[in-house]
Enzyme design. Structure first.
Site, PDB file in Angstrom:
ATOM      1  N   GLY A 124       0.803  -1.222   0.000  1.00  0.00           N
ATOM      2  CA  GLY A 124       0.000   0.000   0.000  1.00  0.00           C
ATOM      3  C   GLY A 124       0.830   1.264   0.000  1.00  0.00           C
ATOM      4  N   GLY A 125       2.114   1.133  -0.386  1.00  0.00           N
ATOM      5  CA  GLY A 125       2.953   2.316  -0.513  1.00  0.00           C
ATOM      6  C   GLY A 125       3.229   3.024   0.796  1.00  0.00           C
ATOM      7  N   SER A 208       5.065  -5.489  -2.220  1.00  0.00           N
ATOM      8  CA  SER A 208       5.180  -4.062  -2.498  1.00  0.00           C
ATOM      9  C   SER A 208       5.826  -3.358  -1.301  1.00  0.00           C
ATOM     10  CB  SER A 208       3.803  -3.485  -2.842  1.00  0.00           C
ATOM     11  OG  SER A 208       3.907  -2.206  -3.414  1.00  0.00           O
TER      12      SER A 208
END
Length: 508
Positions: A124-125, A208
């Site tokens: 989710g960055g 991620s």
């Protein structure tokens, strides 16, 4: 005597947990802070919303996580807690909740021996996401493991860095979310056995931003001994993380936007104001006790945690961003924009890039742009991942590399007139239960079974291979990347189709 009582209590708990094969599964478990009452669903026991630290509110905003308060009565662990503060992003919901340092435990219904523990860190960055979104029932039931999913502070609450915050503790500010993750791993060490897990066999894995977090754990001296294997999905571990100067610049920008000049003012600001001022920027900051060195430097200097790794990416990583930012907004990339973006990125070298990636070779300028970004020059790209595999190999770390290639995978977003392909995060549906999109078809279910087998066998042994899955070679050359597709699970050489020799030459 005290020690005798402790031993008897531990034996009693393990007996309650395991018990004979026909005993009821244990849903009451005693953690080091107090008892928790979970639930049974199908073949798994789940315990949701267990606090692993005090709520980081008030004076504890932008402080290292503190031990959770003790409790005596059984804690209701049958429902998830509210997610950490975030604006709508990968998840459509938003939250201003700072009281979010909780974790979830999913275990087989019955445990008759200590099982490997897999600890998941969501993506989710570093600005969005939450652990309750991921149902690990496939991993738990097929792979006979225990899965822990950990929440961590996001955005400005997790990664704000200012000189004032650094002065408060004498440690580089800006890695509070990473500190939360380390606190979650320490909780696992103290409590895994109570759920039937083996604290001496812990695998960290994430996708991620979660994979960047795993990379941080590999090089963090404070993570030593907290895990024994690592899996990174879609992040190039040879990428540079935020420096002190970069983090301070962003911190000053955020402080200015909310009208603050000191820490006291910032601590008094509403969460929503901080989130709005933050933007998409985020991530751990290099220079503190947690991360004294950039990952590449730490690994090359031998200052890292020597553990086996699985690492990989998806074939069409960038189609997620291109779909979101361009196609999804009703403004797909045009031919003119494609050339403009390429010239802005490469200056006098742009003609070589345009010749290698001519727009006419692709279904659309959007696909052309996404292909170029998926191949090289960013933390998700294939050639950059190959650099990561070589970095681990040269450090003599056992590394198993993969590329997920199912272009028919269920999609997170279905944009019109755009083939999403094997985009960023699309492999998650094959590891977690019905994460998004349509159900898997029979060929995809077979791929899912192989992937779950690889991931969990690795958690058991440090090697993904077993008699039930196609052979996966340890990475030695570019040709040793395991393709994970619905019709092919076998070695491939992604350096060829991603033009990695061209990109390496372009650097010179």
């Amino acid at each position: 005597m005290k020690w005798r009582g402790l031993v008897l209590t531990t034996i009693g708990l393990l007996g309650l947990l395991a018990g004979p094969a026909n005993a009821a599964p244990a849903t009451l478990v005693f953690t080091d802070r107090g008892p928790v009452k979970g639930a049974v669903s199908g073949e798994v026991r789940s315990f949701q919303g267990i606090p692993f630290a005090k709520p980081p509110v008030g004076a504890l905003r932008w402080r290292e996580p503190q031990p959770a308060a003790r409790w005596r009565d059984p804690l209701n662990a049958t429902k998830p807690r509210e997610m950490c503060a975030q604006l709508p992003g990968d998840l459509p919901d938003e939250s201003v909740n700072e009281d979010c340092l909780y974790l979830n435990v999913t275990a087989p219904k019955r445990v008759n021996r200590p099982l490997p523990v897999m600890v998941w860190f969501h993506g989710g960055g570093f600005v969005s996401g939450e652990p309750g979104y991921y149902d690990p029932v496939k991993l738990v039931t097929q792979g006979k493991v225990i899965v822990v999913t950990v929440a961590y502070r996001l955005g400005p609450l997790g990664y704000l860095a200012t000189p004032g915050l650094t002065r408060e503790t004498g440690n580089q500010s800006g890695s509070y979310g990473f500190q939360d993750q380390l606190a979650g791993l320490r909780w696992v060490q103290r409590n895994a056995a109570a759920f039937g897990g083996n604290p001496g066999n812990v695998t960290v894995f994430g996708e991620s931003a979660g994979a960047e977090s795993v990379c941080s754990m590999i090089v963090s001296p404070l993570a030593e001994g907290l895990f024994h294997k690592a899996i990174g999905q879609s992040y190039s571990c040879d990428a540079a993380m935020f420096t002190r100067a970069e983090a301070y610049d962003h911190g000053a920008e955020v402080s200015s936007k909310v009208g603050c000049r000191d820490v006291a003012c910032l601590r008094g600001k509403p969460v929503k104001d901080l989130l709005t001022a933050w933007g998409p920027h985020g991530g751990p900051v290099i220079g503190g006790r947690e991360l004294p060195l950039q990952p590449t430097d730490a690994i090359k200097q031998g200052k890292y945690n020597h553990v086996p790794v699985i690492w990989g990416n998806t074939l069409d990583e960038a189609r997620m961003d291109i779909g979101s930012f361009f196609v999804g907004s009703g403004k797909p990339v045009t031919v003119e924009q494609y050339e403009q973006f390429t010239r802005a990125d490469f200056g006098p070298l742009a003609d070589q890039v345009l010749a290698r990636y001519p727009v006419g070779n692709y279904a659309s300028p959007s696909i052309a742009y996404a292909t170029r970004l998926s191949d090289a020059r960013n933390v998700l790209a294939t050639c950059d991942h190959l650099n990561t595999y070589k970095l681990f190999k040269e450090a003599e770390v056992p590394v198993y590399a993969y590329q997920f290639t199912d272009r028919t995978a269920p999609v997170l977003f279905d944009w019109p007139n755009f083939e999403e392909g094997a985009a960023h995060s699309f492999e998650l549906n094959y590891l977690f239960h019905r994460l998004f999109g349509n159900p898997l078809n029979p060929a995809q279910e077979a791929l899912s079974k192989n992937m779950v087998g690889y991931w969990t066998t690795f958690a058991h042994t440090g090697n993904p291979n077993s008699s039930g899955t196609p052979e996966w070679k340890r990475f030695k050359t570019d040709a040793d990347v395991q393709e994970l597709g619905p019709t092919r699970v076998a070695p491939k050489n992604p350096a060829i189709e991603s033009n990695c020799a061209f990109w390496a030459g372009l650097r010179r």
